[in-house]
Design a protein around this motif. Sequence first.
Motif, PDB file in Angstrom:
ATOM      1  N   GLY A 233       0.839  -1.213   0.000  1.00 62.67           N
ATOM      2  CA  GLY A 233       0.000   0.000   0.000  1.00 62.67           C
ATOM      3  C   GLY A 233       0.866   1.252   0.000  1.00 62.67           C
ATOM      4  O   GLY A 233       0.676   2.142   0.823  1.00 62.67           O
ATOM      5  N   ARG A 234       1.797   1.313  -0.963  1.00 58.56           N
ATOM      6  CA  ARG A 234       2.833   2.369  -0.931  1.00 58.56           C
ATOM      7  C   ARG A 234       2.238   3.778  -0.891  1.00 58.56           C
ATOM      8  O   ARG A 234       2.771   4.676  -0.220  1.00 58.56           O
ATOM      9  CB  ARG A 234       3.766   2.198  -2.154  1.00 58.56           C
ATOM     10  CG  ARG A 234       4.904   3.198  -2.245  1.00 58.56           C
ATOM     11  CD  ARG A 234       5.867   2.981  -1.107  1.00 58.56           C
ATOM     12  NE  ARG A 234       6.877   4.005  -0.991  1.00 58.56           N
ATOM     13  CZ  ARG A 234       6.718   5.161  -0.345  1.00 58.56           C
ATOM     14  NH1 ARG A 234       5.573   5.448   0.236  1.00 58.56           N
ATOM     15  NH2 ARG A 234       7.730   6.021  -0.247  1.00 58.56           N
ATOM     16  N   LEU A 235       1.143   4.004  -1.621  1.00 55.38           N
ATOM     17  CA  LEU A 235       0.550   5.345  -1.630  1.00 55.38           C
ATOM     18  C   LEU A 235      -0.517   5.480  -0.542  1.00 55.38           C
ATOM     19  O   LEU A 235      -0.467   6.393   0.287  1.00 55.38           O
ATOM     20  CB  LEU A 235      -0.069   5.651  -3.003  1.00 55.38           C
ATOM     21  CG  LEU A 235       0.856   5.504  -4.215  1.00 55.38           C
ATOM     22  CD1 LEU A 235       0.142   5.927  -5.489  1.00 55.38           C
ATOM     23  CD2 LEU A 235       2.130   6.333  -4.024  1.00 55.38           C
ATOM     24  N   SER A 255      -1.115 -16.875   5.904  1.00 55.79           N
ATOM     25  CA  SER A 255       0.078 -17.258   5.153  1.00 55.79           C
ATOM     26  C   SER A 255      -0.313 -18.211   4.031  1.00 55.79           C
ATOM     27  O   SER A 255      -1.353 -18.869   4.109  1.00 55.79           O
ATOM     28  CB  SER A 255       1.071 -18.002   6.056  1.00 55.79           C
ATOM     29  OG  SER A 255       1.329 -17.249   7.220  1.00 55.79           O
ATOM     30  N   ALA A 256       0.547 -18.255   3.022  1.00 55.85           N
ATOM     31  CA  ALA A 256       0.284 -19.208   1.929  1.00 55.85           C
ATOM     32  C   ALA A 256       1.604 -19.753   1.408  1.00 55.85           C
ATOM     33  O   ALA A 256       2.651 -19.109   1.511  1.00 55.85           O
ATOM     34  CB  ALA A 256      -0.493 -18.532   0.806  1.00 55.85           C
ATOM     35  N   ILE A 257       1.524 -20.952   0.852  1.00 56.89           N
ATOM     36  CA  ILE A 257       2.664 -21.535   0.144  1.00 56.89           C
ATOM     37  C   ILE A 257       2.164 -21.858  -1.257  1.00 56.89           C
ATOM     38  O   ILE A 257       1.125 -22.518  -1.408  1.00 56.89           O
ATOM     39  CB  ILE A 257       3.125 -22.846   0.802  1.00 56.89           C
ATOM     40  CG1 ILE A 257       3.368 -22.641   2.304  1.00 56.89           C
ATOM     41  CG2 ILE A 257       4.374 -23.375   0.139  1.00 56.89           C
ATOM     42  CD1 ILE A 257       3.729 -23.930   3.037  1.00 56.89           C
ATOM     43  N   GLU A 364     -12.833 -18.386  -2.363  1.00 53.71           N
ATOM     44  CA  GLU A 364     -13.897 -18.248  -3.364  1.00 53.71           C
ATOM     45  C   GLU A 364     -13.422 -17.407  -4.551  1.00 53.71           C
ATOM     46  O   GLU A 364     -14.232 -16.828  -5.279  1.00 53.71           O
ATOM     47  CB  GLU A 364     -15.153 -17.649  -2.722  1.00 53.71           C
ATOM     48  CG  GLU A 364     -15.873 -18.600  -1.773  1.00 53.71           C
ATOM     49  CD  GLU A 364     -16.726 -19.662  -2.493  1.00 53.71           C
ATOM     50  OE1 GLU A 364     -16.882 -19.568  -3.720  1.00 53.71           O
ATOM     51  OE2 GLU A 364     -17.214 -20.582  -1.810  1.00 53.71           O
ATOM     52  N   SER A 365     -12.118 -17.310  -4.733  1.00 49.29           N
ATOM     53  CA  SER A 365     -11.521 -16.661  -5.917  1.00 49.29           C
ATOM     54  C   SER A 365     -12.039 -15.232  -6.123  1.00 49.29           C
ATOM     55  O   SER A 365     -12.472 -14.867  -7.232  1.00 49.29           O
ATOM     56  CB  SER A 365     -11.825 -17.468  -7.187  1.00 49.29           C
ATOM     57  OG  SER A 365     -11.739 -18.833  -6.973  1.00 49.29           O
ATOM     58  N   THR A 366     -11.968 -14.413  -5.090  1.00 49.65           N
ATOM     59  CA  THR A 366     -12.581 -13.092  -5.182  1.00 49.65           C
ATOM     60  C   THR A 366     -11.580 -11.955  -5.402  1.00 49.65           C
ATOM     61  O   THR A 366     -12.000 -10.794  -5.508  1.00 49.65           O
ATOM     62  CB  THR A 366     -13.382 -12.809  -3.890  1.00 49.65           C
ATOM     63  OG1 THR A 366     -12.592 -13.212  -2.765  1.00 49.65           O
ATOM     64  CG2 THR A 366     -14.695 -13.570  -3.886  1.00 49.65           C
TER      65      THR A 366
HETATM   66  P1  FAD Z   1       1.088  -7.300  -6.898  1.00 51.33           P
HETATM   67  O1  FAD Z   1       0.955  -8.436  -7.817  1.00 51.33           O
HETATM   68  O2  FAD Z   1       1.820  -7.524  -5.617  1.00 51.33           O
HETATM   69  O3  FAD Z   1       1.804  -6.121  -7.701  1.00 51.33           O
HETATM   70  C1  FAD Z   1       2.377  -5.021  -7.050  1.00 51.33           C
HETATM   71  C2  FAD Z   1       3.103  -4.157  -8.068  1.00 51.33           C
HETATM   72  O4  FAD Z   1       3.506  -2.941  -7.453  1.00 51.33           O
HETATM   73  C3  FAD Z   1       4.362  -4.772  -8.656  1.00 51.33           C
HETATM   74  O5  FAD Z   1       4.391  -4.524 -10.059  1.00 51.33           O
HETATM   75  C4  FAD Z   1       5.516  -3.973  -7.994  1.00 51.33           C
HETATM   76  O6  FAD Z   1       6.647  -3.887  -8.830  1.00 51.33           O
HETATM   77  C5  FAD Z   1       4.828  -2.634  -7.817  1.00 51.33           C
HETATM   78  N1  FAD Z   1       5.442  -1.805  -6.755  1.00 51.33           N
HETATM   79  C6  FAD Z   1       5.272  -1.929  -5.414  1.00 51.33           C
HETATM   80  N2  FAD Z   1       5.993  -0.971  -4.772  1.00 51.33           N
HETATM   81  C7  FAD Z   1       6.633  -0.244  -5.720  1.00 51.33           C
HETATM   82  C8  FAD Z   1       7.522   0.862  -5.702  1.00 51.33           C
HETATM   83  N3  FAD Z   1       7.913   1.436  -4.568  1.00 51.33           N
HETATM   84  N4  FAD Z   1       7.975   1.334  -6.881  1.00 51.33           N
HETATM   85  C9  FAD Z   1       7.593   0.805  -8.056  1.00 51.33           C
HETATM   86  N5  FAD Z   1       6.738  -0.259  -8.136  1.00 51.33           N
HETATM   87  C10 FAD Z   1       6.275  -0.765  -6.982  1.00 51.33           C
HETATM   88  N6  FAD Z   1      -7.223 -13.750  -6.748  1.00 51.33           N
HETATM   89  C11 FAD Z   1      -8.135 -14.403  -7.498  1.00 51.33           C
HETATM   90  O7  FAD Z   1      -8.991 -13.768  -8.121  1.00 51.33           O
HETATM   91  N7  FAD Z   1      -8.124 -15.765  -7.573  1.00 51.33           N
HETATM   92  C12 FAD Z   1      -7.247 -16.521  -6.897  1.00 51.33           C
HETATM   93  O8  FAD Z   1      -7.269 -17.743  -7.023  1.00 51.33           O
HETATM   94  C13 FAD Z   1      -6.298 -15.853  -6.072  1.00 51.33           C
HETATM   95  N8  FAD Z   1      -5.396 -16.562  -5.352  1.00 51.33           N
HETATM   96  C14 FAD Z   1      -4.509 -15.883  -4.542  1.00 51.33           C
HETATM   97  C15 FAD Z   1      -3.653 -16.599  -3.714  1.00 51.33           C
HETATM   98  C16 FAD Z   1      -2.783 -15.919  -2.854  1.00 51.33           C
HETATM   99  C17 FAD Z   1      -1.887 -16.686  -1.946  1.00 51.33           C
HETATM  100  C18 FAD Z   1      -2.741 -14.503  -2.861  1.00 51.33           C
HETATM  101  C19 FAD Z   1      -1.799 -13.763  -1.962  1.00 51.33           C
HETATM  102  C20 FAD Z   1      -3.582 -13.796  -3.689  1.00 51.33           C
HETATM  103  C21 FAD Z   1      -4.490 -14.467  -4.515  1.00 51.33           C
HETATM  104  N9  FAD Z   1      -5.392 -13.767  -5.302  1.00 51.33           N
HETATM  105  C22 FAD Z   1      -6.326 -14.434  -6.047  1.00 51.33           C
HETATM  106  C23 FAD Z   1      -5.353 -12.306  -5.361  1.00 51.33           C
HETATM  107  C24 FAD Z   1      -4.602 -11.870  -6.610  1.00 51.33           C
HETATM  108  O9  FAD Z   1      -3.352 -12.507  -6.677  1.00 51.33           O
HETATM  109  C25 FAD Z   1      -4.386 -10.364  -6.572  1.00 51.33           C
HETATM  110  O10 FAD Z   1      -5.633  -9.755  -6.420  1.00 51.33           O
HETATM  111  C26 FAD Z   1      -3.782  -9.876  -7.840  1.00 51.33           C
HETATM  112  O11 FAD Z   1      -2.641 -10.592  -8.182  1.00 51.33           O
HETATM  113  C27 FAD Z   1      -3.464  -8.412  -7.742  1.00 51.33           C
HETATM  114  O12 FAD Z   1      -2.238  -8.160  -7.133  1.00 51.33           O
HETATM  115  P2  FAD Z   1      -1.739  -6.668  -7.203  1.00 51.33           P
HETATM  116  O13 FAD Z   1      -1.571  -6.297  -8.631  1.00 51.33           O
HETATM  117  O14 FAD Z   1      -2.624  -5.851  -6.361  1.00 51.33           O
HETATM  118  O15 FAD Z   1      -0.327  -6.686  -6.458  1.00 51.33           O
END
Ligand code: FAD
Length: 535
Positions: A233-235, A255-257, A364-366
Amino acid sequence: MVKEQQNSHQINNIVILGGGTAGWLSANYLNKALNNSQPGSCQITLIESSDIGTVGVGEATIPTILDTFKFLGISEADWMTKCNATFKLAIKFVNWSGIPGKEIFWHPFGQWYMTNKTNVPISQHWLKRKSQGNSEPFDYSCFEAVHLCDAKKAPKFNQDPEYAWRVEYAYHLDAGLLATYLKEKGKSEGVKHVVDNVLDVSLDEKGFISHLITEKHGLLAGDFFIDCSGFSGRLINQALEEPFISFTDSLWCDSAIALPIEYDSEDPYNENHGGINPYTSATALSSGWTWNTPLIGRTGNGYVYSSNFISPAEAEAEFKQHLGEKSQHLQPRHIKMRVGRTRNAWVKNCVSIGLASGFIEPLESTGIYLIEASLEHLIHNFPNRLFHQSVIDNYNLIMQEQYEEIRDFIVMHYCLSKREDTPFWRANKSEPVIPDSLKAKLELWQNMLPNNPQKISWLFPDYSYICILAGLDALPQTSLPILDYQDKYATEQAFLNIKNKAAQLKNNLPSHIDYLKTLAESNSENANQNLLVEA
Ligand code: FAD
């Protein structure tokens, strides 16, 4: 004059921080919504770090994604083949109930049948039949999808139009490939892409973000900032100091693996080992549960667990034992999950989307759905540079309700389980923390099944809740009194119609694998033809 004033406040420079699924979906969605009819109306810039990786999981979806991809103008055949995607018709829950003989239940997607003009869903009649001695389970009597899952069938014919379905479906997909696909699409349609680290954030005198301070590209200014920076949540959390509300009192898994397992190299459709299931499996283990998302070429697997009950090393050992021989030499990835929601998803001129906004375990894949919902509601509440607080409040309330609805739904899966075989499940049974909003619903459902067919909740329809209540044997003792006034013949006919339609679909639809193979062949033929035309 009025128009001129409005235009003078128009947002025309959006900066998105983050290049994961949230960042690239946001870039494409906003680009389509803001620049489609008047190209160049709003510059969209996405900045992502090459040092900070994406979370890289998130491979099971729900049917809302079809509309999102249609809106983005993405060809289903093209993206599916490029992202190794498969169909998902349901989630199969294994070992959740703790009741011998009831090890499996399903949460399918599907049409919802009303039996007659009083609009009583067929689920209510199912309960009445059950009380009269009919032993057919809820999922098998009320949904065609479950029968297709058992038979490993596709939900449509190859000749059907893109995104059209015979039985409602979603997808499993490779998250890394999807991010790449969306990145190429966004860049080709004018999204500016910057690869750099954001080191700091400058706020103006009103506390609004004025620009991001980057390592190599200097200052990056914008009117409106979208925080897709993941769990950090950098911003929203760091720069604007908006607090994060944890849900870990009621959702214990933190936690997850993750451990993907490839099929044999010469067998991308896993034909030698049972093919590709058109459903996600969620199997309960000692201190949480595992997911299995089948793709072309590999499965995605993960263990979501509570670190209060099992150490990472013990969880890994248990997980590998569950996965079997092939997993033993593989190196899994351990992920710490921030479960809950940012108190206000939108603060001043910054909206958080994706993991920066919140996260609820993926049972539930949300996760991707919440990104889609954030974008849809952001468009409905799109601001100008005056950033009216009432509009911001409206958006924040909608997102709060969405997160809380999903939290309650997930808590149900745990608090209704009868499992008592490990410390995690015993504590879950004896000391569950049930949110008040869910308590009220559960009290009602002790006396009647969810029955609000006209009321659209944000996400889950009545039948989703009933799948869990039926699967975990938490049903009311009596059925709705109104059913005693209704035509028994018409009801029996409705159940028969489902059975007949399921049998017909099962006989006629292609197998999941045949559909995917034909799709891949026709997509590569089309690509070859396009190459010939270009040459
Ligand atoms: P991230 O993928 O973490 O991307 C963050 C981005 O921010 C990266 O590009 C990084 O480089 C950038 N960033 C951060 N800080 C900086 C900085 N200071 N400067 C420049 N760039 C920065 N969702 C589903 O719908 N179905 C599923 O089955 C599912 N399974 C999941 C299982 C697990 C264990 C987890 C943790 C999540 C799962 N999710 C699932 C959720 C899904 O993975 C996320 O909603 C989705 O990937 C979105 O991630 P994101 O883009 O928000 O963050």
